[in-house]
Design a protein around this motif. Structure first.
Motif, short mmCIF file in Angstrom:
data_model
loop_
_atom_site.label_atom_id
_atom_site.label_comp_id
_atom_site.label_asym_id
_atom_site.label_seq_id
_atom_site.Cartn_x
_atom_site.Cartn_y
_atom_site.Cartn_z
N GLN A 1 0.88 -1.18 0.00
CA GLN A 1 0.00 0.00 0.00
C GLN A 1 0.91 1.23 0.00
OE1 GLN A 1 -3.44 -0.20 -0.14
NE2 GLN A 1 -3.62 2.01 -0.29
N ASP A 2 1.53 1.48 -1.15
CA ASP A 2 2.52 2.56 -1.26
C ASP A 2 1.96 3.78 -1.97
OD1 ASP A 2 2.35 1.47 -3.77
OD2 ASP A 2 4.51 1.40 -4.12
N LYS A 3 0.68 3.72 -2.29
CA LYS A 3 0.03 4.87 -2.92
C LYS A 3 -1.47 4.74 -2.68
CE LYS A 3 1.22 3.51 -7.25
NZ LYS A 3 1.50 2.06 -7.20
N LYS A 4 -2.20 5.82 -2.92
CA LYS A 4 -3.65 5.75 -2.88
C LYS A 4 -4.12 5.25 -4.24
CE LYS A 4 -5.94 9.16 -1.03
NZ LYS A 4 -6.38 10.50 -0.56
N ILE B 1 -1.73 5.72 2.90
CA ILE B 1 -0.47 5.30 2.27
C ILE B 1 0.31 4.62 3.39
CG2 ILE B 1 1.56 6.01 0.99
CD1 ILE B 1 -0.03 8.33 -0.13
N ARG C 1 4.19 4.58 3.86
CA ARG C 1 4.73 5.85 4.36
C ARG C 1 4.56 5.94 5.88
NH1 ARG C 1 6.54 11.33 3.27
NH2 ARG C 1 6.78 11.99 5.40
#
Ligand code: R5P
Length: 325
Positions: free
Chosen positions: A105-108, A115, A118
């Motif tokens: 889950q490194d971006k929306k 995220i 992060r």
């Protein structure tokens, strides 16, 4: 010259959490060191207690934890160990997370999502981490989430070298990316092995747009020994479907290389029942008896971690470990 000078030496200490104690012990063993004796246990309500049984004041601390299931529990223990090191005056704290939790889950992908990768980086920073060391991040740009140096190690020399030694006819090899996201890494394997690249392209079936994904193979796999590469195998769905597509397109033999053997839920059964001749992984995550199956080969990651820790401690070069790949 004013002031006080000392000739004190640096002290390296290795600390291991409870998620994968064998790995921490192997890394320490490779370096000829002992793990810092540590007390760690759970309270009845699930809270975790940790304490180091000897002083870590002024030391260069490497704290190793595998983010395996139950992942939130072991992530929290990792954070608590970093906090304890900070409050005990360790001079520098390096988080060694061979498998980085929540990396996918490194971006929306859609609105109103977190995220998570992060947030994990932020939590380690808040806890007191100065540096991060990890192996084969889901995407390399996660390095930028952590505000400090990140040593991003690759398992490619270990996995690729195994294939080179294992396969008799290297000229028959084709490296395959199971999806668009893995093409860059597959390309690096293709360079290392001197083999052509093929890509599996997933697209919707125009006749059944909401249901079925078609796996189109781009590249020549007919009669070839296909080396499917991925960062992780979780439920095994991705890799088994990719292997099926390769077989349907005439692949003679399929070898899977994956750094992180998450192996949740149906993964073992799926892989055992598949057309895959061999599944080669590393032990960044602990593997229990129930994870083992006939086609599985597990290669040790500890020697690479130990060499990287040594380079960091000596102010050497981690990059040099990958120069001759
Ligand atoms: C996807 O982008 C990843 O690289 C893996 O292919 C995927 O997460 C593996 O999950 P599963 O084994 O459940 O298909």
């Amino acid at each position: 010259m004013t002031g006080i000078t000392t000739t004190s030496e640096k002290r390296l200490v290795i600390i291991g959490g409870r998620a994968h104690p064998e790995l921490a012990a192997q890394v320490a063993g490779e370096m000829g060191a002992d793990l810092v004796p540590t007390t760690a246990y759970d309270f009845a309500n699930g809270e975790i207690y940790v304490r180091f049984q000897e002083s870590v004041r002024g030391c260069d601390a490497f704290v190793i934890q595998s983010h395996t299931a139950p992942i939130n529990h072991w992530l929290m223990e990792h954070l608590l160990m970093v906090d304890a090191l900070k409050r005990a005056s360790a001079k520098r704290i390096t988080v060694v997370a061979p498998f980085y939790a929540y990396a996918r889950q490194d971006k929306k992908h859609r609105g109103r999502e977190p995220i998570s990768a992060r947030l994990v980086a932020d939590m380690f920073k808040t806890a007191g981490a100065d540096r991060l060391m990890t192996v084969d991040l889901h995407t390399a740009q996660i390095q930028g989430f952590f505000d400090g140096p990140v040593d991003h190690l690759w398992a490619m020399p270990i996995l690729g070298d195994y294939v080179r030694r294992r396969v008799e006819d290297v000229a028959k090899l084709t490296v395959v990316s199971p999806d668009a996201g893995r093409v860059r890494v597959a390309d690096q394997y293709s360079d290392m092995l001197g083999a052509p690249l093929a890509i599996i392209h997933k697209r919707r079936d125009p006749d059944r747009p909401n249901e079925v994904e078609v796996h189109e193979v781009v590249g020549d796999v007919d009669g070839r020994t296909c080396v499917l590469v991925d960062d992780l195998i979780d439920t095994g769905g991705t890799i088994v479907q990719a292997a099926r597509a390769l077989k349907e397109n005439g692949a003679e033999r399929i070898i899977v290389l994956a750094t992180h053997a998450v192996l949740s839920g149906p993964a073992v059964q799926r892989l055992r029942d598949s057309d895959i001749a061999e599944v080669v992984v590393t032990d960044t995550l602990p593997l229990e008896e129930e994870h083992l199956f006939p086609q599985l080969t597990v290669l040790p990651i500890a020697p690479l971690l130990a060499r990287a820790v040594r380079e960091v401690f000596d102010d050497g070069s981690v990059t040099s470990l990958f120069e001759n790949v």
